[in-house]
Motif scaffolding. Structure first.
Motif, PDB file in Angstrom:
ATOM      1  N   GLN A  21       0.489   6.885  -5.130  1.00  0.00           N
ATOM      2  CA  GLN A  21      -0.173   6.364  -5.944  1.00  0.00           C
ATOM      3  C   GLN A  21       0.341   5.900  -7.614  1.00  0.00           C
ATOM      4  O   GLN A  21      -0.315   5.768  -8.584  1.00  0.00           O
ATOM      5  CB  GLN A  21      -0.385   8.446  -5.846  1.00  0.00           C
ATOM      6  N   SER A  22       1.822   6.217  -7.607  1.00  0.00           N
ATOM      7  CA  SER A  22       2.299   5.585  -8.735  1.00  0.00           C
ATOM      8  C   SER A  22       3.772   4.854  -7.713  1.00  0.00           C
ATOM      9  O   SER A  22       4.859   5.148  -6.579  1.00  0.00           O
ATOM     10  CB  SER A  22       3.078   6.448  -9.799  1.00  0.00           C
ATOM     11  N   HIS A  23       4.553   3.633  -8.083  1.00  0.00           N
ATOM     12  CA  HIS A  23       5.374   3.048  -8.211  1.00  0.00           C
ATOM     13  C   HIS A  23       6.242   3.400  -9.783  1.00  0.00           C
ATOM     14  O   HIS A  23       7.743   2.919  -9.055  1.00  0.00           O
ATOM     15  CB  HIS A  23       5.559   1.202  -8.153  1.00  0.00           C
ATOM     16  N   GLN A  24       6.372   3.991  -9.898  1.00  0.00           N
ATOM     17  CA  GLN A  24       7.501   3.843 -11.340  1.00  0.00           C
ATOM     18  C   GLN A  24       7.504   5.857 -11.380  1.00  0.00           C
ATOM     19  O   GLN A  24       6.899   6.629 -11.929  1.00  0.00           O
ATOM     20  CB  GLN A  24       6.896   3.841 -12.576  1.00  0.00           C
ATOM     21  N   ILE A  25       9.047   6.138 -11.006  1.00  0.00           N
ATOM     22  CA  ILE A  25       9.189   7.712 -10.884  1.00  0.00           C
ATOM     23  C   ILE A  25      10.481   8.009 -12.137  1.00  0.00           C
ATOM     24  O   ILE A  25      10.753   7.462 -12.055  1.00  0.00           O
ATOM     25  CB  ILE A  25       9.339   7.867  -9.809  1.00  0.00           C
ATOM     26  N   VAL A  26      10.342   8.960 -12.085  1.00  0.00           N
ATOM     27  CA  VAL A  26      11.793   9.513 -12.652  1.00  0.00           C
ATOM     28  C   VAL A  26      12.832  10.506 -11.328  1.00  0.00           C
ATOM     29  O   VAL A  26      12.018  11.004 -10.006  1.00  0.00           O
ATOM     30  CB  VAL A  26      11.134  10.268 -13.740  1.00  0.00           C
ATOM     31  N   PRO A  27      13.251  10.497 -11.736  1.00  0.00           N
ATOM     32  CA  PRO A  27      14.691  11.149 -10.768  1.00  0.00           C
ATOM     33  C   PRO A  27      13.625  12.692 -10.540  1.00  0.00           C
ATOM     34  O   PRO A  27      13.972  13.313 -11.322  1.00  0.00           O
ATOM     35  CB  PRO A  27      15.933  11.552 -10.821  1.00  0.00           C
ATOM     36  N   GLY A  28      13.954  13.421  -8.903  1.00  0.00           N
ATOM     37  CA  GLY A  28      13.884  14.521  -9.238  1.00  0.00           C
ATOM     38  C   GLY A  28      12.170  14.660  -9.463  1.00  0.00           C
ATOM     39  O   GLY A  28      11.305  15.882  -8.641  1.00  0.00           O
ATOM     40  N   ALA A  29      11.474  13.658  -9.204  1.00  0.00           N
ATOM     41  CA  ALA A  29       9.892  13.513  -8.938  1.00  0.00           C
ATOM     42  C   ALA A  29       9.687  13.379  -7.111  1.00  0.00           C
ATOM     43  O   ALA A  29      10.546  12.944  -6.839  1.00  0.00           O
ATOM     44  CB  ALA A  29       9.516  12.299 -10.195  1.00  0.00           C
ATOM     45  N   ILE A  30       7.954  13.326  -7.588  1.00  0.00           N
ATOM     46  CA  ILE A  30       7.446  13.675  -5.640  1.00  0.00           C
ATOM     47  C   ILE A  30       6.887  12.667  -5.704  1.00  0.00           C
ATOM     48  O   ILE A  30       6.035  12.412  -6.759  1.00  0.00           O
ATOM     49  CB  ILE A  30       6.778  14.871  -5.680  1.00  0.00           C
ATOM     50  N   VAL A  31       7.312  11.736  -4.463  1.00  0.00           N
ATOM     51  CA  VAL A  31       6.447  10.126  -4.675  1.00  0.00           C
ATOM     52  C   VAL A  31       5.114  10.767  -3.712  1.00  0.00           C
ATOM     53  O   VAL A  31       5.766  11.441  -2.557  1.00  0.00           O
ATOM     54  CB  VAL A  31       6.710   9.663  -4.117  1.00  0.00           C
ATOM     55  N   LYS A  32       4.542  10.679  -3.852  1.00  0.00           N
ATOM     56  CA  LYS A  32       2.774  10.794  -3.345  1.00  0.00           C
ATOM     57  C   LYS A  32       2.000   9.438  -2.897  1.00  0.00           C
ATOM     58  O   LYS A  32       1.692   8.025  -3.644  1.00  0.00           O
ATOM     59  CB  LYS A  32       1.569  12.037  -4.013  1.00  0.00           C
ATOM     60  N   GLY A  33       1.610   9.893  -1.449  1.00  0.00           N
ATOM     61  CA  GLY A  33       0.499   8.554  -0.928  1.00  0.00           C
ATOM     62  C   GLY A  33       0.232   8.845   0.591  1.00  0.00           C
ATOM     63  O   GLY A  33       0.255   9.995   0.700  1.00  0.00           O
ATOM     64  N   SER A  34      -0.193   7.626   1.422  1.00  0.00           N
ATOM     65  CA  SER A  34      -0.368   8.078   2.509  1.00  0.00           C
ATOM     66  C   SER A  34      -0.281   6.521   3.270  1.00  0.00           C
ATOM     67  O   SER A  34      -0.323   6.016   2.753  1.00  0.00           O
ATOM     68  CB  SER A  34      -2.040   8.301   2.788  1.00  0.00           C
ATOM     69  N   PHE A  35       0.323   6.869   4.153  1.00  0.00           N
ATOM     70  CA  PHE A  35       0.130   5.615   5.566  1.00  0.00           C
ATOM     71  C   PHE A  35      -1.061   5.298   5.821  1.00  0.00           C
ATOM     72  O   PHE A  35      -1.838   6.314   5.966  1.00  0.00           O
ATOM     73  CB  PHE A  35       1.494   6.009   6.712  1.00  0.00           C
ATOM     74  N   HIS A  36      -1.636   3.961   6.302  1.00  0.00           N
ATOM     75  CA  HIS A  36      -2.180   3.457   6.382  1.00  0.00           C
ATOM     76  C   HIS A  36      -1.901   2.834   7.544  1.00  0.00           C
ATOM     77  O   HIS A  36      -1.567   1.665   7.622  1.00  0.00           O
ATOM     78  CB  HIS A  36      -2.665   2.368   5.079  1.00  0.00           C
ATOM     79  N   ILE A  37      -2.333   2.691   8.721  1.00  0.00           N
ATOM     80  CA  ILE A  37      -2.408   2.476   9.948  1.00  0.00           C
ATOM     81  C   ILE A  37      -3.783   1.195  10.517  1.00  0.00           C
ATOM     82  O   ILE A  37      -4.534   2.538  10.571  1.00  0.00           O
ATOM     83  CB  ILE A  37      -1.999   3.141  11.352  1.00  0.00           C
ATOM     84  N   TYR A  38      -3.462   0.529  10.336  1.00  0.00           N
ATOM     85  CA  TYR A  38      -4.293  -0.672  10.796  1.00  0.00           C
ATOM     86  C   TYR A  38      -4.260  -0.825  12.329  1.00  0.00           C
ATOM     87  O   TYR A  38      -3.436  -1.987  12.437  1.00  0.00           O
ATOM     88  CB  TYR A  38      -4.400  -1.658  10.381  1.00  0.00           C
ATOM     89  N   GLY A  39      -5.232  -1.040  13.222  1.00  0.00           N
ATOM     90  CA  GLY A  39      -5.235  -1.180  14.317  1.00  0.00           C
ATOM     91  C   GLY A  39      -5.576  -2.852  15.010  1.00  0.00           C
ATOM     92  O   GLY A  39      -5.773  -3.780  13.828  1.00  0.00           O
ATOM     93  N   GLY A  40      -4.654  -3.656  15.590  1.00  0.00           N
ATOM     94  CA  GLY A  40      -4.636  -4.582  15.891  1.00  0.00           C
ATOM     95  C   GLY A  40      -5.710  -5.169  17.226  1.00  0.00           C
ATOM     96  O   GLY A  40      -6.576  -4.374  17.036  1.00  0.00           O
ATOM     97  N   TRP A  41      -5.629  -6.217  17.962  1.00  0.00           N
ATOM     98  CA  TRP A  41      -6.705  -6.862  18.797  1.00  0.00           C
ATOM     99  C   TRP A  41      -7.062  -6.316  20.411  1.00  0.00           C
ATOM    100  O   TRP A  41      -7.787  -5.780  20.262  1.00  0.00           O
ATOM    101  CB  TRP A  41      -6.127  -7.983  19.156  1.00  0.00           C
ATOM    102  N   LEU A  42      -5.948  -5.774  20.311  1.00  0.00           N
ATOM    103  CA  LEU A  42      -6.054  -4.465  21.704  1.00  0.00           C
ATOM    104  C   LEU A  42      -4.983  -3.327  21.384  1.00  0.00           C
ATOM    105  O   LEU A  42      -4.694  -2.897  20.765  1.00  0.00           O
ATOM    106  CB  LEU A  42      -4.903  -5.417  23.181  1.00  0.00           C
ATOM    107  N   PRO A  43      -5.388  -1.706  22.118  1.00  0.00           N
ATOM    108  CA  PRO A  43      -5.827  -1.007  21.459  1.00  0.00           C
ATOM    109  C   PRO A  43      -3.528  -0.557  22.059  1.00  0.00           C
ATOM    110  O   PRO A  43      -2.333  -1.321  23.145  1.00  0.00           O
ATOM    111  CB  PRO A  43      -5.704   0.035  23.403  1.00  0.00           C
ATOM    112  N   GLN A  44      -2.802   0.452  21.573  1.00  0.00           N
ATOM    113  CA  GLN A  44      -1.584   0.384  21.133  1.00  0.00           C
ATOM    114  C   GLN A  44      -1.441   2.037  21.126  1.00  0.00           C
ATOM    115  O   GLN A  44      -2.230   2.496  19.879  1.00  0.00           O
ATOM    116  CB  GLN A  44      -1.137  -0.771  20.736  1.00  0.00           C
ATOM    117  N   LYS A  45      -0.563   2.603  21.693  1.00  0.00           N
ATOM    118  CA  LYS A  45      -0.014   3.975  21.635  1.00  0.00           C
ATOM    119  C   LYS A  45       1.710   3.532  20.424  1.00  0.00           C
ATOM    120  O   LYS A  45       2.121   3.156  21.260  1.00  0.00           O
ATOM    121  CB  LYS A  45       0.894   4.555  22.720  1.00  0.00           C
ATOM    122  N   ILE A  46       0.833   4.796  19.911  1.00  0.00           N
ATOM    123  CA  ILE A  46       2.211   5.208  18.922  1.00  0.00           C
ATOM    124  C   ILE A  46       2.806   5.578  18.786  1.00  0.00           C
ATOM    125  O   ILE A  46       2.555   7.208  19.238  1.00  0.00           O
ATOM    126  CB  ILE A  46       1.408   5.185  17.531  1.00  0.00           C
TER     127      ILE A  46
END
Length: 128
Positions: A21-46
């Motif tokens: 959500q933001s790349h600028q933070i202060v000490p003690g702050a909570i960084v929030k966001g999400s991992f986006h996982i994109y599939g390749g050409w073939l199925p892969q087990k994570i």
């Protein structure tokens, strides 16, 4: 055989991107966001998704400050699919601000069953 060669050269491999959500933070702050996982050409087990909070100092080896997230998975990523995993991490209270010599990053790694890995790096600017 062909899949092994594609994985070796990371052609058509799945990718991970940590979107914050933001790349600028202060000490003690909570960084929030999400991992986006994109599939390749073939199925892969994570197997797992890992994220470390690291400090990079010019002329020195990268230092892991703390693990930010580890998510054990047993899911198959379908070709061209997309999956989103929520993320949050509290920055340490006593963290010095970013300087020209010291920077901070979230280093993300996704590991698949055949030990194929995909990496992402996101810089964080720690303010006073």
């Amino acid at each position: 055989m062909i899949q092994s060669l594609l994985n070796l050269f990371k052609i058509g491999s799945p990718k991970v991107d940590l979107v914050l959500q933001s790349h600028q933070i202060v000490p003690g702050a909570i960084v929030k966001g999400s991992f986006h996982i994109y599939g390749g050409w073939l199925p892969q087990k994570i197997k797992r998704l890992e994220c470390d909070f690291v400090k990079e100092t010019k002329g020195r080896k990268t230092e892991v400050i703390a693990p930010a997230a580890t998510v054990l998975m047993s899911q198959t990523m379908e070709p061209k699919g997309m999956r989103e995993v929520p993320f949050h991490y509290q920055i340490p209270e006593d963290l010095p601000p970013t300087t020209n010599a010291e920077t901070y990053r979230l280093k993300t790694k996704i590991v698949f069953t055949d030990d194929v890995k995909s990496f992402d790096h996101d810089e964080l600017v720690v303010l006073n």
